[in-house]
Design a protein around this motif. Structure first.
Motif, PDB file in Angstrom:
ATOM      1  N   SER A   1       0.886  -1.167  -0.011  1.00 53.38           N
ATOM      2  CA  SER A   1       0.058   0.099  -0.037  1.00 53.38           C
ATOM      3  C   SER A   1       0.923   1.245  -0.035  1.00 53.38           C
ATOM      4  N   SER A   2       2.046   1.312   0.492  1.00 59.23           N
ATOM      5  CA  SER A   2       2.870   2.360   0.548  1.00 59.23           C
ATOM      6  C   SER A   2       3.530   2.785  -0.798  1.00 59.23           C
ATOM      7  N   TYR A   3       3.653   1.882  -1.720  1.00 63.32           N
ATOM      8  CA  TYR A   3       3.909   1.982  -2.898  1.00 63.32           C
ATOM      9  C   TYR A   3       2.663   2.431  -4.011  1.00 63.32           C
ATOM     10  N   GLN A   4       1.574   1.951  -3.488  1.00 62.70           N
ATOM     11  CA  GLN A   4       0.242   2.420  -4.042  1.00 62.70           C
ATOM     12  C   GLN A   4       0.233   3.930  -3.887  1.00 62.70           C
ATOM     13  N   THR A   5       0.425   4.043  -2.636  1.00 60.29           N
ATOM     14  CA  THR A   5       0.296   5.666  -2.157  1.00 60.29           C
ATOM     15  C   THR A   5       1.481   6.459  -2.804  1.00 60.29           C
ATOM     16  N   LEU A   6       2.478   6.047  -2.957  1.00 63.76           N
ATOM     17  CA  LEU A   6       3.459   6.875  -3.820  1.00 63.76           C
ATOM     18  C   LEU A   6       3.155   7.276  -5.163  1.00 63.76           C
ATOM     19  N   PHE A   7       2.561   6.080  -5.775  1.00 57.30           N
ATOM     20  CA  PHE A   7       2.129   6.209  -7.366  1.00 57.30           C
ATOM     21  C   PHE A   7       0.815   7.028  -7.449  1.00 57.30           C
ATOM     22  N   SER A   8      -0.023   7.231  -6.606  1.00 61.10           N
ATOM     23  CA  SER A   8      -1.292   7.629  -6.225  1.00 61.10           C
ATOM     24  C   SER A   8      -0.865   9.222  -6.083  1.00 61.10           C
ATOM     25  N   LEU A   9       0.037   9.716  -5.111  1.00 63.29           N
ATOM     26  CA  LEU A   9       0.360  11.012  -4.995  1.00 63.29           C
ATOM     27  C   LEU A   9       0.955  11.606  -6.007  1.00 63.29           C
ATOM     28  N   ALA A  10       1.895  10.973  -6.556  1.00 63.21           N
ATOM     29  CA  ALA A  10       2.711  11.257  -7.956  1.00 63.21           C
ATOM     30  C   ALA A  10       1.760  11.415  -9.040  1.00 63.21           C
ATOM     31  N   HIS A  11       0.723  10.737  -9.277  1.00 67.09           N
ATOM     32  CA  HIS A  11      -0.406  10.832 -10.304  1.00 67.09           C
ATOM     33  C   HIS A  11      -0.994  12.323 -10.044  1.00 67.09           C
ATOM     34  N   SER A  12      -1.537  12.401  -8.811  1.00 65.69           N
ATOM     35  CA  SER A  12      -2.310  13.664  -8.451  1.00 65.69           C
ATOM     36  C   SER A  12      -1.281  14.807  -8.700  1.00 65.69           C
ATOM     37  N   LEU A  13      -0.287  14.658  -8.447  1.00 65.35           N
ATOM     38  CA  LEU A  13       0.527  15.908  -8.264  1.00 65.35           C
ATOM     39  C   LEU A  13       1.036  16.467  -9.858  1.00 65.35           C
ATOM     40  N   THR A  14       1.308  15.354 -10.487  1.00 64.70           N
ATOM     41  CA  THR A  14       1.654  15.478 -12.101  1.00 64.70           C
ATOM     42  C   THR A  14       0.254  15.997 -12.835  1.00 64.70           C
ATOM     43  N   SER A  15      -0.714  15.418 -12.397  1.00 64.14           N
ATOM     44  CA  SER A  15      -2.166  15.837 -13.069  1.00 64.14           C
ATOM     45  C   SER A  15      -2.477  17.276 -12.737  1.00 64.14           C
ATOM     46  N   ARG A  16      -2.077  17.656 -11.614  1.00 66.09           N
ATOM     47  CA  ARG A  16      -2.160  19.021 -11.069  1.00 66.09           C
ATOM     48  C   ARG A  16      -1.303  19.949 -11.996  1.00 66.09           C
ATOM     49  N   VAL A  17       0.077  19.517 -12.068  1.00 66.33           N
ATOM     50  CA  VAL A  17       0.978  20.198 -13.117  1.00 66.33           C
ATOM     51  C   VAL A  17       0.376  20.313 -14.326  1.00 66.33           C
ATOM     52  N   ALA A  18       0.005  19.249 -14.935  1.00 68.80           N
ATOM     53  CA  ALA A  18      -0.562  19.386 -16.430  1.00 68.80           C
ATOM     54  C   ALA A  18      -1.662  20.688 -16.434  1.00 68.80           C
ATOM     55  N   ASN A  19      -2.519  20.690 -15.705  1.00 69.69           N
ATOM     56  CA  ASN A  19      -3.481  21.710 -15.625  1.00 69.69           C
ATOM     57  C   ASN A  19      -2.977  23.066 -15.045  1.00 69.69           C
ATOM     58  N   LEU A  20      -1.869  23.258 -14.210  1.00 70.09           N
ATOM     59  CA  LEU A  20      -1.300  24.488 -14.169  1.00 70.09           C
ATOM     60  C   LEU A  20      -0.624  24.894 -15.440  1.00 70.09           C
ATOM     61  N   ARG A  21       0.099  24.271 -16.012  1.00 75.18           N
ATOM     62  CA  ARG A  21       0.788  24.374 -17.250  1.00 75.18           C
ATOM     63  C   ARG A  21      -0.033  24.712 -18.546  1.00 75.18           C
ATOM     64  N   ALA A  22      -1.051  23.981 -18.627  1.00 78.35           N
ATOM     65  CA  ALA A  22      -2.189  24.152 -19.389  1.00 78.35           C
ATOM     66  C   ALA A  22      -2.776  25.560 -19.316  1.00 78.35           C
ATOM     67  N   SER A  23      -2.930  25.876 -18.089  1.00 74.24           N
ATOM     68  CA  SER A  23      -3.560  27.150 -17.712  1.00 74.24           C
ATOM     69  C   SER A  23      -2.673  28.537 -18.313  1.00 74.24           C
ATOM     70  N   ARG A  24      -1.480  28.313 -18.306  1.00 73.25           N
ATOM     71  CA  ARG A  24      -0.466  29.445 -18.474  1.00 73.25           C
ATOM     72  C   ARG A  24      -0.019  29.173 -19.846  1.00 73.25           C
ATOM     73  N   GLY A  25      -0.691  28.371 -20.770  1.00 66.76           N
ATOM     74  CA  GLY A  25      -0.401  28.278 -22.306  1.00 66.76           C
ATOM     75  C   GLY A  25       0.819  27.313 -22.506  1.00 66.76           C
ATOM     76  N   ASP A  26       1.447  26.779 -21.621  1.00 65.73           N
ATOM     77  CA  ASP A  26       2.385  25.726 -21.818  1.00 65.73           C
ATOM     78  C   ASP A  26       1.901  24.345 -22.220  1.00 65.73           C
ATOM     79  N   LEU A  27       1.190  24.282 -23.583  1.00 65.89           N
ATOM     80  CA  LEU A  27       0.625  23.044 -23.986  1.00 65.89           C
ATOM     81  C   LEU A  27       1.474  21.785 -24.005  1.00 65.89           C
ATOM     82  N   ALA A  28       2.754  22.147 -24.497  1.00 61.19           N
ATOM     83  CA  ALA A  28       3.696  20.880 -24.566  1.00 61.19           C
ATOM     84  C   ALA A  28       4.151  20.439 -23.305  1.00 61.19           C
TER      85      ALA A  28
END
Length: 211
Positions: A29-56
């Motif tokens: 479960s610790s490894y599952q949590t690690l990947f879940s947190l990483a997924h959540s954080l990188t998804s939010r990063v994707a949204n942040l970048r898109a909001s400022r026009g960094d589509l790539a």
């Protein structure tokens, strides 16, 4: 699909069981949590970048988030299986790096945690952005040191080394860490703590509690 996931999970469990560290290993479960947190954080990063026009940049973050999304991506389960086999084949028979490497990784993680904790003083996006602007060079210095040590530990060609190198490139060249800091420190702190727990678990001195 369900049967395939169960089969892959069973295979990974077998790989972990034959590890010499199984009696003291962290729960899956610790490894599952690690990947879940990483997924959540990188998804939010994707949204942040898109909001400022960094589509790539948003596309890179979104692609990475999809690959590490636990339980829903065939690519995730394939990676877990290949990473488990990589560990058993190349690293399970030896400690992950020398004592000095382990000390250095934990030291870098502790320093990174202290810096991230400082960020928790700020609630507004503007204050966090100002803090990141003034402290990013120091945070990047620590992170570069951490990745140098990790590439020394995962020295064999394989999925574990490739993951470290991929993250290293995105952090150093793609400013992934800067975006994570601007989003806040909650998920990032939790990620750092889990990585530290894993390092301590598989370090040369873990059984003697020297770190």
């Amino acid at each position: 699909m369900a049967s395939l996931k169960l089969s892959l999970l069973f295979s990974l469990t077998l790989l972990l069981i034959i590890s010499p560290h199984v009696s003291n290993s962290l729960p899956f479960s610790s490894y599952q949590t690690l990947f879940s947190l990483a997924h959540s954080l990188t998804s939010r990063v994707a949204n942040l970048r898109a909001s400022r026009g960094d589509l790539a940049g948003a596309a890179r973050a979104r692609s990475f988030a999809q690959k590490i999304r636990p339980g829903t991506s065939l690519g995730f389960w394939r990676f877990m299986l290949s990473a488990g086999w990589d560990y058993v084949r190349n690293y399970s028979w030896r400690d992950l790096g020398s004592v000095s490497d382990a000390w250095g990784i934990v030291s870098d993680l502790n320093e990174l945690m202290r810096v991230v904790n400082d960020l928790t003083r700020f609630d507004s996006n503007a204050d966090r952005a100002a803090w990141v602007q003034g402290n990013y060079k120091n945070v990047l210095r620590i992170t570069k040191s951490l990745f140098r040590r990790l590439t020394k530990v995962f020295y064999q060609k394989g999925p574990l080394r490739e993951l470290v190198q991929m993250l290293q490139k995105e952090v150093v060249e793609g400013e992934l860490l800067r975006d994570c800091l601007e989003l806040g420190s909650g998920d990032l702190k939790a990620l750092i703590q889990i990585v530290k727990d894993i390092v301590l678990q598989y370090s040369p001195t873990s059984q003697n509690n020297e770190l």
